[in-house]
Design a protein around this motif. Structure first.
Motif, PDB file in Angstrom:
ATOM      1  N   GLY A  76     -24.476 -34.441   6.600  1.00  0.00           N
ATOM      2  CA  GLY A  76     -24.177 -35.854   6.382  1.00  0.00           C
ATOM      3  C   GLY A  76     -22.836 -36.261   6.951  1.00  0.00           C
ATOM      4  O   GLY A  76     -22.332 -35.651   7.885  1.00  0.00           O
ATOM      5  N   GLY A  77     -22.274 -37.294   6.341  1.00  0.00           N
ATOM      6  CA  GLY A  77     -20.987 -37.793   6.793  1.00  0.00           C
ATOM      7  C   GLY A  77     -20.274 -38.540   5.688  1.00  0.00           C
ATOM      8  O   GLY A  77     -20.891 -38.910   4.679  1.00  0.00           O
ATOM      9  N   ASP A  78     -18.985 -38.711   5.877  1.00  0.00           N
ATOM     10  CA  ASP A  78     -18.217 -39.523   4.942  1.00  0.00           C
ATOM     11  C   ASP A  78     -17.180 -40.338   5.684  1.00  0.00           C
ATOM     12  O   ASP A  78     -16.864 -40.066   6.846  1.00  0.00           O
ATOM     13  N   MET A  79     -16.703 -41.367   4.997  1.00  0.00           N
ATOM     14  CA  MET A  79     -15.747 -42.293   5.594  1.00  0.00           C
ATOM     15  C   MET A  79     -14.829 -42.796   4.489  1.00  0.00           C
ATOM     16  O   MET A  79     -15.276 -43.093   3.385  1.00  0.00           O
ATOM     17  N   THR A  80     -13.537 -42.869   4.790  1.00  0.00           N
ATOM     18  CA  THR A  80     -12.556 -43.421   3.860  1.00  0.00           C
ATOM     19  C   THR A  80     -11.792 -44.519   4.573  1.00  0.00           C
ATOM     20  O   THR A  80     -11.220 -44.292   5.642  1.00  0.00           O
ATOM     21  N   LEU A  81     -11.782 -45.704   3.982  1.00  0.00           N
ATOM     22  CA  LEU A  81     -11.038 -46.841   4.516  1.00  0.00           C
ATOM     23  C   LEU A  81      -9.843 -47.100   3.604  1.00  0.00           C
ATOM     24  O   LEU A  81     -10.008 -47.339   2.414  1.00  0.00           O
ATOM     25  N   ASP A  82      -8.649 -47.031   4.184  1.00  0.00           N
ATOM     26  CA  ASP A  82      -7.407 -47.376   3.488  1.00  0.00           C
ATOM     27  C   ASP A  82      -6.896 -48.653   4.151  1.00  0.00           C
ATOM     28  O   ASP A  82      -6.325 -48.614   5.231  1.00  0.00           O
ATOM     29  N   ALA A  83      -7.151 -49.792   3.525  1.00  0.00           N
ATOM     30  CA  ALA A  83      -6.798 -51.100   4.097  1.00  0.00           C
ATOM     31  C   ALA A  83      -5.572 -51.652   3.378  1.00  0.00           C
ATOM     32  O   ALA A  83      -5.556 -51.767   2.161  1.00  0.00           O
TER      33      ALA A  83
END
Length: 189
Positions: A76-83
């Motif tokens: 699978g995959g993962d994503m982290t957004l730090d805005a």
């Protein structure tokens, strides 16, 4: 080289029949957390906006193939957004990785553990002080992610969420980023 090919062939011949004959499961999750940036320059740049608005979101998705009753191979995959933003200024950091690992249910209530190899990088989208906005990316890194969760579906016959914690360690050349997250995950095994 011949030894490596022989080892890979043995592993594929042992695991492939059970992986590809089984019906795969899936899981998707959303969460939040905190990112410990390993570079002093990145931390100073992030702090340059002063007192800002910030949101950190984590997303992940995996396909699960059973090897045994309580052991799964996961892809699978993962994503982290730090805005971060203040007025028209913004710094958005997007970490993303492909995952390959194992998920284990040790038959202790609903506890579940995962260990994943992570191949990923981070892309930073920056727009500060009326300069032209730009994007820059780190090099690709080989890291890992460790999860511990409680799967509430152990108490039901149907669909139920899992609540968990994860730690992802990603090298970025001369430094490492560490991402801690708490998530709510839904799926079918």
């Amino acid at each position: 080289m011949k030894l490596k090919i022989a080892i890979i062939s043995i592993i594929i011949s042992v695991f492939a029949p059970s992986v590809f004959a089984a019906t795969p499961g899936f899981e998707v999750g959303i969460g939040s957390g905190y990112v410990f940036y390993g570079s002093k320059d990145i931390r100073e740049r992030n702090n340059s906006l002063g007192d800002t608005n910030q949101i950190i979101l984590n997303f992940d998705a995996k396909v699960l193939y059973p090897l045994e009753d309580s052991i799964y191979i996961s892809f699978g995959g993962d994503m982290t957004l730090d805005a971060r933003w203040k007025g028209s200024n913004h710094i958005n950091l997007l970490d993303y990785a492909g995952l390959l690992g194992f998920k284990i249910y040790p038959h202790i209530a609903g506890l579940v553990f995962s260990v994943d190899y992570a191949l990923g990088r981070r892309t930073d989208f920056i727009g500060i002080d009326d300069q032209d906005a730009y994007a820059e990316s780190t090099s690709w890194g080989n890291g890992f992610r460790i999860d511990a969760a409680y799967d509430f579906s152990v108490h039901t016959k149907g669909f139920a969420p899992a609540l968990g914690l994860s730690w992802k360690n990603m090298p970025r050349g001369n430094y490492r980023d560490n991402i801690l997250a708490i998530y709510l995950r839904f799926g079918r095994k």
